[in-house]
Write an enzyme that holds these catalytic residues in place. Structure first.
Site, short mmCIF file in Angstrom:
data_model
loop_
_atom_site.label_atom_id
_atom_site.label_comp_id
_atom_site.label_asym_id
_atom_site.label_seq_id
_atom_site.Cartn_x
_atom_site.Cartn_y
_atom_site.Cartn_z
N LYS A 224 0.86 -1.19 0.00
CA LYS A 224 0.00 0.00 0.00
C LYS A 224 0.89 1.24 0.00
CE LYS A 224 -3.66 2.41 2.45
NZ LYS A 224 -4.65 2.39 3.51
N LYS A 278 -1.98 -1.51 -3.97
CA LYS A 278 -2.86 -0.34 -3.91
C LYS A 278 -2.05 0.94 -3.96
CE LYS A 278 -6.07 1.83 -0.81
NZ LYS A 278 -6.37 2.06 0.54
#
Ligand SMILES: NCc1[nH]cc(CCC(=O)O)c1CC(=O)O
Length: 354
Positions: A224, A278
């Site tokens: 992330k 992400k």
């Protein structure tokens, strides 16, 4: 004469420079080979098609809030609303009827729900946990995914506790474990730790094992990045005004790629069942590297900013919306992903079935 070229390449991706013997695709010289032959008709194109997007690939993130029978629009995400629990149940029914396998719940919280010790995060009756129970009750077959991080309940908008200006790791992990257990108890099928603290997957996995939740899965937000593409999401969950500073000490530096592989290896060793990259479209290279290296269930999150960009262009008539959305989602399949979290899920499920 066309010849089979034996290369030192183990991987059949053209341009991949990993060492080892494999066959390279053979291309006879023109006109023996005309690559356009296979593109000449719809039937041949369908036969040659390598990747497909189906409704089975979709996880639909939704925003939930307190109240009754209400939805409020998120201005920076046209078409997306925050829903009260009863409306979230309606959304889950719709998703299930469309064949979407999973729905992911994010709570909208006002300043009154936010404290320094974030206790609401593991309250069995917080809005997320109430939504999980209500959806489980009404639509038992849809998989419910959660978000594990302190930001919706934190007075300063961070994913972890803040002590003297620092986001502290180990104390945060203890809180995340409590949050995970409350979500498992409410009936969640997939836990989504999105906090990027170190050691949280092992701690959550071990708590689930010792507390009757052996079959609860973990989809770790593993790679992330500290991204500016999350802006509209922070509006949607009410975090934009709460957040002080940035998340750079725990989310990944967008300049890094090798570090993603270390994180994936670490999370798999700690007990993650699935891993996530992400944001999505700007990080397709990471999806591909992760899939090639580990071959595990790999998901991408097409985040709020990606949604906002596509919708803005479509609303201006600059792009053909359904077509670009489908093309953007197919790019994840091509990059090796097994599924995609996307706000377009119901729209695309409809387009795919039509
Ligand atoms: N833990 C918070 C969280 N979980 C999912 C997103 C982003 C999702 C999106 O942008 O669509 C974020 C935002 C952040 O890290 O600040």
């Amino acid at each position: 004469m066309p010849s089979l070229v034996k290369s030192q390449n183990p991987c059949n991706h053209i341009g991949c420079d990993k060492k080892g013997p494999i066959m390279k695709p053979t291309v006879a010289p023109f006109p023996t080979t005309r690559l356009r032959r296979m593109r000449a008709t719809p039937a041949l194109r369908r036969l040659a098609r390598q990747n497909v997007l189906t409704t089975n690939d979709l996880i639909w993130p939704i925003f939930v809030m307190d109240g009754e029978d209400t939805e409020t629009p998120v201005p920076s995400m046209p078409g997306v609303t925050r829903k009260t629990v009863d409306r979230a149940v309606v959304a889950a029914k719709e998703a299930h009827a469309l064949g979407i396998p999973a729905i992911c719940i994010f709570p909208y919280t006002g300043m009154e729900a936010r404290t320094e010790d974030c206790e609401m995060a593991w309250d069995p009756d917080n809005v997320s946990n109430r939504t999980i129970r209500a959806i489980k009750d009404a639509v038992p077959d849809i998989a419910i995914m959660t978000d594990i991080a302190l930001d919706p309940y934190n007075i300063n908008g961070h994913d972890g506790f803040v002590e003297n200006g620092e986001i502290v790791n180990d104390r945060t992990v203890e809180a995340l474990v409590k949050m995970a257990l409350a979500q498992a108890e409410a009936g969640a099928d997939i836990l989504g730790p999105s906090d990027m603290m170190d050691g949280r997957i092992a701690a959550i996995r071990s708590a689930l094992e010792s507390d009757k939740y052996q079959n609860v899965t973990i989809l770790s937000y593993t790679a992330k990045y500290a991204s500016s593409f999350y802006g509209p999401f922070r509006d949607a969950v009410g975090a934009s005004s709460a957040l002080t500073g940035d998340k750079n000490t725990y989310q990944m530096d967008p300049a890094n790629s090798d570090e993603a592989l270390r994180l994936v290896e670490r999370d798999l060793n700690e007990g993650a069942d699935m891993i996530m990259v992400k944001p999505g479209m700007p990080y397709l290279d990471i999806c591909r590297r992760v899939k090639d290296t580990f071959g595990v269930p790999t998901y991408a999150y097409q985040v709020s900013g990606e949604y906002a960009m596509l919708m803005a262009a479509a609303e201006n008539g600059w792009l053909d919306s359904d077509k670009v959305i489908l093309e953007s989602l197919l790019s994840f399949k091509r990059a090796g992903c097994d599924g995609i979290l996307t706000y377009f899920a119901p729209r695309i499920a409809k387009a795919l079935s039509g």
